[in-house]
Design an enzyme around this catalytic site. Structure first.
Site, PDB file in Angstrom:
ATOM      1  N   LEU A  71       1.979  -9.731 -20.828  1.00 48.17           N
ATOM      2  CA  LEU A  71       1.574  -8.897 -19.694  1.00 48.17           C
ATOM      3  C   LEU A  71       2.608  -7.806 -19.367  1.00 48.17           C
ATOM      4  O   LEU A  71       3.809  -8.074 -19.383  1.00 48.17           O
ATOM      5  CB  LEU A  71       1.413  -9.814 -18.472  1.00 48.17           C
ATOM      6  N   ARG A  89       0.871  -9.467   9.282  1.00 45.15           N
ATOM      7  CA  ARG A  89      -0.030 -10.281  10.106  1.00 45.15           C
ATOM      8  C   ARG A  89       0.174 -11.771   9.846  1.00 45.15           C
ATOM      9  O   ARG A  89       0.115 -12.587  10.758  1.00 45.15           O
ATOM     10  CB  ARG A  89      -1.497  -9.882   9.821  1.00 45.15           C
ATOM     11  N   ARG A  99       8.068  -9.732  10.663  1.00 45.77           N
ATOM     12  CA  ARG A  99       7.282  -9.257   9.515  1.00 45.77           C
ATOM     13  C   ARG A  99       7.940  -9.615   8.181  1.00 45.77           C
ATOM     14  O   ARG A  99       7.262  -9.947   7.206  1.00 45.77           O
ATOM     15  CB  ARG A  99       7.120  -7.735   9.606  1.00 45.77           C
ATOM     16  N   GLU A 149       4.746   6.148   2.007  1.00 45.23           N
ATOM     17  CA  GLU A 149       4.616   6.118   3.475  1.00 45.23           C
ATOM     18  C   GLU A 149       5.397   4.946   4.092  1.00 45.23           C
ATOM     19  O   GLU A 149       5.762   4.993   5.269  1.00 45.23           O
ATOM     20  CB  GLU A 149       3.137   6.020   3.878  1.00 45.23           C
ATOM     21  N   GLU A 153     -13.841  -1.276 -10.443  1.00 46.11           N
ATOM     22  CA  GLU A 153     -14.581  -2.119  -9.510  1.00 46.11           C
ATOM     23  C   GLU A 153     -13.608  -2.480  -8.391  1.00 46.11           C
ATOM     24  O   GLU A 153     -12.455  -2.839  -8.656  1.00 46.11           O
ATOM     25  CB  GLU A 153     -15.073  -3.398 -10.206  1.00 46.11           C
ATOM     26  N   ASP A 181      -1.736  -6.792   0.754  1.00 44.50           N
ATOM     27  CA  ASP A 181      -1.690  -6.435   2.177  1.00 44.50           C
ATOM     28  C   ASP A 181      -1.782  -7.684   3.051  1.00 44.50           C
ATOM     29  O   ASP A 181      -2.412  -8.666   2.665  1.00 44.50           O
ATOM     30  CB  ASP A 181      -2.849  -5.471   2.487  1.00 44.50           C
ATOM     31  N   GLY A 182      -1.153  -7.598   4.205  1.00 45.28           N
ATOM     32  CA  GLY A 182      -1.303  -8.671   5.204  1.00 45.28           C
ATOM     33  C   GLY A 182      -0.051  -9.491   5.447  1.00 45.28           C
ATOM     34  O   GLY A 182      -0.097 -10.478   6.180  1.00 45.28           O
ATOM     35  N   HIS A 217       6.883 -10.920   4.163  1.00 42.18           N
ATOM     36  CA  HIS A 217       7.240 -10.316   2.858  1.00 42.18           C
ATOM     37  C   HIS A 217       7.875 -11.381   1.961  1.00 42.18           C
ATOM     38  O   HIS A 217       7.565 -11.453   0.769  1.00 42.18           O
ATOM     39  CB  HIS A 217       8.202  -9.143   3.051  1.00 42.18           C
ATOM     40  N   ARG A 242      -9.602  -0.003   2.364  1.00 42.78           N
ATOM     41  CA  ARG A 242      -9.033   1.328   2.104  1.00 42.78           C
ATOM     42  C   ARG A 242      -8.332   1.326   0.757  1.00 42.78           C
ATOM     43  O   ARG A 242      -7.938   0.279   0.252  1.00 42.78           O
ATOM     44  CB  ARG A 242      -7.964   1.677   3.159  1.00 42.78           C
ATOM     45  N   ARG A 298       8.551   2.993   7.972  1.00 41.65           N
ATOM     46  CA  ARG A 298       8.627   1.753   8.765  1.00 41.65           C
ATOM     47  C   ARG A 298      10.024   1.622   9.400  1.00 41.65           C
ATOM     48  O   ARG A 298      10.960   2.305   8.970  1.00 41.65           O
ATOM     49  CB  ARG A 298       8.351   0.553   7.855  1.00 41.65           C
TER      50      ARG A 298
END
Ligand code: FPP
Length: 247
Positions: A132, A25, A34, A68, A208, A21-22, A38, A195, A72
């Site tokens: 991985l 910003r 924005r 969601e 955790e 996230d972020g 990305h 969140r 956008r």
């Protein structure tokens, strides 16, 4: 001593999930659109994936596009889809070099055909890699996943493939899109938001949770090490008492 050296190698989580996230910003702080955030987020994706692979973490799940996020502005959605295509093209070599297997969860059919094809090609190409497993959550939300699982369970009961009395936690896990993947022991969210945002609600039951203020495009190796060190300092009780765990 470096942060990496402080890690206890045999107490690393098998599965780390991240809400990246972020980006928006980060771009805004620099007076950019924005999408610029990305694009720079891809560097953090690459570095996090390489670091997790080097450490021997078995599963890394990244929340790249939620159900969601379709709401956008179209320009941002289109730019994110293009970025996915170009990133998969440019990063397949890095995935191969690091023995990483690509996987996705989410409603793949809702993605543009070109994105689906790129993803499928990369999944196929990396399928024999044994290091991985990198899972991208794309057009994913937990409620969507749970609804899909409910529908399949109901259908299987109706078709006499499943007995209602056989429904237990393991069985429900097997109806999730993450079937076969252990639940994340650690979930990281960047950007200072506290969140879960509809991400892996079933799977995060005992994870955790680690929140940091760093905006995703700035997330680097040391930030992952810090999250892992924090995780290693926690006592995981799974509903038991601290004394029971220490025995
Ligand atoms: C959340 O930041 C980020 C996203 C919705 C997209 C994540 C995409 C990337 C990191 C780049 C591409 C990824 C791959 C796997 C190729 P935000 O836009 O909600 O930021 P904000 O909260 O600051 O507005």
């Amino acid at each position: 001593m470096s942060l990496k050296d402080e890690l206890i190698k045999d107490r690393l989580p098998k599965h780390v999930a991240i809400i990246m996230d972020g980006n928006g910003r980060w771009a805004k702080k620099r007076g950019n659109a924005r999408v610029f955030g990305h694009k720079h987020g891809v560097t953090a994706v690459r570095e996090t994936t390489e670091t997790a692979a080097e450490l021997g973490i078995e599963y890394l799940t990244l929340y790249a596009f939620s159900t969601e996020n379709w709401n956008r502005p179209k320009t941002e959605v289109d730019a994110l889809m293009s970025l996915l295509v170009s990133t998969i093209s440019s990063e397949t070599g890095t995935l191969m070099k690091n023995n990483v297997r690509l996987n996705t969860i989410g409603c793949k059919e809702s993605l543009p055909k070109g994105v689906q094809k790129k993803l499928n090609d990369c999944i196929e190409k990396t399928s024999a890699n044994s290091g991985l497993t990198l899972t991208l959550a794309l057009s994913y939300s937990s409620r969507w996943e749970i609804i899909e699982a409910f529908k399949k369970v109901a259908q299987d009961v109706k078709d006499n493939q499943l007995d209602v009395d056989d429904i237990d936690a393991d069985m429900v896990s097997n109806y999730m899109t993450t079937a076969g993947i252990p639940d994340p022991e650690l979930m990281i969210r960047t950007s200072g938001e506290y969140r879960i945002s509809n991400f892996l609600l079933w799977q995060l039951a005992y994870s955790e949770l680690y929140f940091c203020d760093i905006l995703w495009p700035d997330f680097r190796r040391d930030d992952l090490y810090r999250a892992l060190l924090d995780f290693q300092g926690r006592e995981r009780r799974f509903g038991k008492t601290g004394d029971q765990i220490k025995k």
